[in-house]
Design a protein around this motif. Structure first.
Motif, PDB file in Angstrom:
ATOM      1  N   LEU A 168      -0.849  -0.953  -3.567  1.00 27.06           N
ATOM      2  CA  LEU A 168      -0.326   0.227  -4.260  1.00 27.06           C
ATOM      3  C   LEU A 168      -0.632   0.191  -5.755  1.00 27.06           C
ATOM      4  O   LEU A 168      -0.700   1.228  -6.410  1.00 27.06           O
ATOM      5  N   GLN A 175       1.923   3.798  -6.567  1.00 22.59           N
ATOM      6  CA  GLN A 175       1.915   4.682  -5.396  1.00 22.59           C
ATOM      7  C   GLN A 175       0.495   5.183  -5.185  1.00 22.59           C
ATOM      8  O   GLN A 175      -0.321   5.193  -6.102  1.00 22.59           O
ATOM      9  N   ILE A 225       4.402   4.864  -1.007  1.00 21.00           N
ATOM     10  CA  ILE A 225       5.177   4.449  -2.179  1.00 21.00           C
ATOM     11  C   ILE A 225       5.920   3.175  -1.823  1.00 21.00           C
ATOM     12  O   ILE A 225       5.908   2.735  -0.673  1.00 21.00           O
TER      13      ILE A 225
END
Lengths: 511, 363
Positions: free
Chosen positions: B159, B177, B269
């Motif tokens: 991420l 994210q 996320i």
């Protein structure tokens, strides 16, 4: 506390479980210094009755009297205080503790604040063992002891804790013949001091040991009287409701082809040594070869190795000409092997599975029970119903968990599955160990029937009668190798006993 | 002993267990100085009072149900999967990778393909502890927990670096994210956030039931789990079925991750896994390891999880109270199983009952 139990009476004991009348109006009576044998087939309600006596179960009706006074046991502790002690079929000992420590677990007098008075326990153990002639080493670890010795420890433990009345649940079922004889002598001596109820279905022992006998069938007393007035076969007939004649193999040699040929086989035990040590053996079609030997001489490892359950170090196993050494269990099964294993409760069946599910343990992919991997419910149910009837498996229904059945019925489940799979060969390891006469008769008949159909059978047993009745040839195993092979008729109990002990053979000298 | 008594006995024991859980939780709430009644009301009743709340409960029930089904398959096959948290994370990564690299594929191709990637990633993460257990007898309790950490760190890395939203990289805020995924991977919503994934969960429950009890695969897996020695004796290749069970279990967790992403978050996320992987173990046990028990169980635990999000505001109780309650429920389940298996105790209760009540009836 030191009062003796002069009499113990159970009157009109009745106990119901859903769908079963486990005890049906049972009365019995034991006087001081008497040995009462409680006999009956597997599932006749012997153990339930003793559990009621010990306060583990509560009777629905009926009363118990000790020395003429009515007693009510709300749990085993109460029964214990009254001086009753029970030795169960499975020993309740901690293997990595010594004998003294095991006794101390239940010996509350030795529980001092913040410490355990092991010295006191050891004195008590020594006192009891010399008083009753029960030789035990108080410092030995349980795992070091043989089954027979462990049983003596159980007896010592029960007596140390103050039992004045012993209940023994099938005390000989796990013992070798020699250990059984020792136990019988011991109990005979002990009856001078106390009374004993002894559960069994081995009638020779009942005859040798007991003063009185009570026979149960389907939860009810069918007979009660003095042992000396009856012969073992009469007791057997009362127990099963019909005459028992154990079948014998009197048929001519079938001269079949070699089915199983084992040559120069080496297999290690769990502990790493060669349990099977250069073994050679041949079994032909339509022949029963009895493998006689004291258990622990490599029988278990041999059976497991043949069935692909244990790796083979060296050697060949030819099964109808094909080498099956170190193949998977599946491969061996697919080539037509049937196997009745020694550990029937956790290897022969999946205990939590239903009876009908256990019947398809080896065939869940077979067309008979599955189409495209989807199980055929109808076929599985009808198969189970047929097997249940043909093999007289006594159960509330084939949906019952197999592990809830009695030992004899579990063995019938395994036998039913193995035989109806139409194997080309059968290995039966201690197939009748711990079973009652009726079940033994049945299993022997089935084995002989298979032999007549031309199937080779390797029968592993330590019961000499069984081996001698059924076998065409008898191979004696000792320390993982075949000592000698005798033909049917050549063998006597005495000659087999000598060979099983590893004596009296030229090979011994070469060793 | 009558059959009715046996059934009544079981029901009473289970009711007592629920009562015990409530009492134990109350004690903890009292120690916290909370209003016990209002806390319970907020957790268990409030979410049922409005459609808006109810849909949120269902949203949480979907991943719980899917993962718990997988956990039950593993458990029944004799291997405990407490690595669903990591397997779910890997599933999310697999899904995101496909969605980010092939955004232009048409929806009927892309969505199934992305879900498939989630299944494969989760399954692979289950395969590792499975094969280690089957071949080398490595305890799955250790390996699955360790792999959870690896997955969590790897997820976090992905991420922040390879999957980081280019917008975030440019703006410099650096919120870890991924970019918002293409609409071609979305699973539609029914009302509120409640999505069609709920049907995936329900259909899977039926399939798992059929698989475990109606096919020879399921039969062999259950045999391996119920008594390994007997299964081996019966010619069942136990190690391969244990591995397979773990792969399936991981695949379910991976799928749950994919569905969660496609239907709820629509971008990777942090915090999507939300401890579902651990709660699902409790759900599976609470549902008696049976699909038709797992469906209500996952709803019930979703209720607790959602209800607990309301407590800080409504009654000032931290949301973690639900973790405590989950722990209590596990202890109670284990105890209840022990009690129900004790036939001697049952016999005693029966005796007591027949002395107390039967005699009076006869008179």
């Amino acid at each position: 506390m030191e009062d003796k139990i002069k009499s113990l009476k159970m009157e009109h004991i009745t106990k119901r479980f859903p769908g079963v009348l486990a005890s049906d109006d049972i009365s019995l009576n034991v006087e001081e210094g008497e040995i009462l044998a409680l006999v009956g087939e597997n599932g006749a309600g012997k153990t339930t009755l003793m559990n009621i006596l010990m306060g583990i179960y509560q009777q629905d009706e009926g009363r118990i009297f000790i020395n003429g006074k009515e007693v009510r046991f709300r749990g085993p502790e109460d029964a214990f205080k009254a001086g009753l002690g029970m030795v169960h079929q499975q020993y309740m000992l901690v293997p990595n503790m010594t004998v003294t420590e095991n006794v101390a677990l239940g010996y509350k007098k030795a529980w001092k604040p913040f410490r355990l008075d092991l010295e006191m326990v050891r004195e008590r153990v020594e006192e009891i063992s010399s008083r009753y002639g029960l030789a035990v080493n108080p410092d030995a670890y349980i795992w070091q002891l043989s089954v027979g010795e462990q049983q003596r420890v159980e007896l010592v433990k029960t007596l140390c804790l103050g039992a004045k009345f012993l209940i023994l649940d099938e005390p000989t079922s796990a013992l070798t013949p020699q250990e059984t004889d020792e136990l019988i002598d011991l109990l005979k001596k002990m009856k001078r001091e106390l009374s004993i109820i002894f559960i069994s279905h081995k009638l020779n022992e009942v005859k040798a040991l007991s003063d009185k006998v009570v026979i149960l069938r389907h939860g009810a007393v069918v007979f009660s009287g003095n042992t000396s007035d009856y012969s073992p076969s009469e007791i057997a007939a009362l127990m099963t409701g019909h005459e028992i004649v154990l079948p014998e193999n009197r048929e001519p040699d079938m001269h079949g082809d070699v089915a199983l040929a084992i040559s120069d086989l080496y297999v290690r035990s769990d502990r790493g040594f060669f349990a099977v040590n250069g073994l050679n053996l041949e079994v032909r079609e339509g022949e029963i070869v009895g493998l006689a030997g004291v258990s622990g001489n490599g029988q278990k490892e041999l059976a497991e190795a043949i069935n692909g359950l244990r790796p083979i170090e060296k050697g060949k196993i030819e099964f109808f000409g094909e080498d099956i050494a170190n193949k998977t269990p599946y491969y061996v099964i697919e080539h037509g092997m049937g196997y009745i294993p020694e550990e029937r409760n956790i290897e022969g069946i999946v205990p939590s599975f239903q009876i009908k599910e256990n019947f398809i343990l080896k065939d869940s992919d077979d067309e008979k029970f599955a189409r495209h991997r989807f199980l055929k419910k109808k076929e599985i149910n009808s198969n189970a119903e047929i097997l249940r009837q043909n093999f007289d498996i006594r159960c509330p229904g084939t949906n019952t968990a197999a592990g809830a059945l009695s030992g004899g019925n579990i063995q019938k489940v395994i036998l039913a599955r193995e035989i109806t799979r139409a194997p080309k060969f059968l290995i039966a390891v201690y197939p009748t160990r711990g079973l009652d006469m009726g079940a033994i008769e049945f299993i022997h008949q089935e084995l002989l029937k298979k032999r007549r159909e031309g199937i080779g059978i390797l029968l592993v047993s330590e019961e000499l009668d069984e081996i001698m009745n059924l076998s065409d040839r008898i191979a004696v195993i000792y320390k993982g190798a075949i000592q000698s092979i005798l033909h049917h008729g050549e063998a006597t109990k005495k000659s087999l006993g000598i060979l099983m002990a590893g004596l009296g053979n030229e090979e011994e000298k070469n060793d | 002993m009558t059959r009715n008594f046996k059934i009544a006995y079981k029901v009473v024991i289970i009711l007592l267990a629920i009562l015990a859980t409530i009492l134990l939780s109350s004690v903890i709430l009292l120690i916290l100085g909370a209003d016990v009644w209002r806390t319970f009301y907020t957790i268990v009743i409030t979410p049922l009072t409005r459609v808006g709340h109810l849909t949120e409960v269902c949203v949480r029930a979907v991943p719980l149900c899917i993962i718990a089904l997988g956990v039950a398959i593993a458990y029944r096959s004799g291997i405990v999967n407490i690595g669903a948290e990591g397997q779910m994370a890997m599933g999310i990564l697999g899904f995101t990778t496909v969605a980010l690299t092939l955004p232009d594929l048409p929806k009927p191709v892309l969505l199934p393909f992305a879900l498939f990637a989630a299944v494969v990633s989760g399954g692979l993460w289950g395969f590792i502890p499975g094969i280690l257990k089957a071949k080398l007898q490595v305890s799955e309790l250790l390996s699955t927990v360790m792999l959870n950490y690896i997955a969590a760190q790897f997820y976090s890395f992905c991420l922040r670096v390879p999957m980081l939203d280019p917008v975030e990289a440019l703006s410099g805020a650096g919120t870890p994210q991924s970019a918002r995924l293409t609409t071609n991977i979305e699973i539609g919503r029914i009302t509120g956030r409640l999505h069609y994934g709920i049907f995936i969960a329900l259909v899977l429950a039926v399939l798992v039931y059929l698989f475990l009890w109606k096919t020879s695969f399921g039969y062999k897996m259950r045999a391996s789990g119920a008594e390994r020695r007997a299964a081996r004796y019966g010619g069942i290749n136990v190690p391969s079925y244990i591995t397979l069970a773990m792969v399936i279990s991981g695949a379910f967790a991976g799928l749950a991750g994919g569905v969660e992403l496609a239907a709820v978050h629509r971008r990777a996320i942090e915090g999507i896994t939300n401890n579902y992987g651990f709660s699902a173990v409790v759900v599976a046990l609470f549902g008696m390891l049976h699909p038709f028990g797992i469906i209500p169980a996952s709803f019930f635990f979703a209720l607790l999880i959602y209800g607990s999000t309301l407590t800080p505001r409504a009654v000032g109780v931290p949301a973690n109270i639900v973790d405590v309650m989950q722990g209590l429920i596990i202890i109670v389940i284990v105890t209840v199983q022990m009690i129900l298996q004790n036939s001697y105790l049952e016999d005693k209760v029966w005796h007591w009952y027949s002395v107390r009540f039967k005699k009076e009836e006869e008179k």
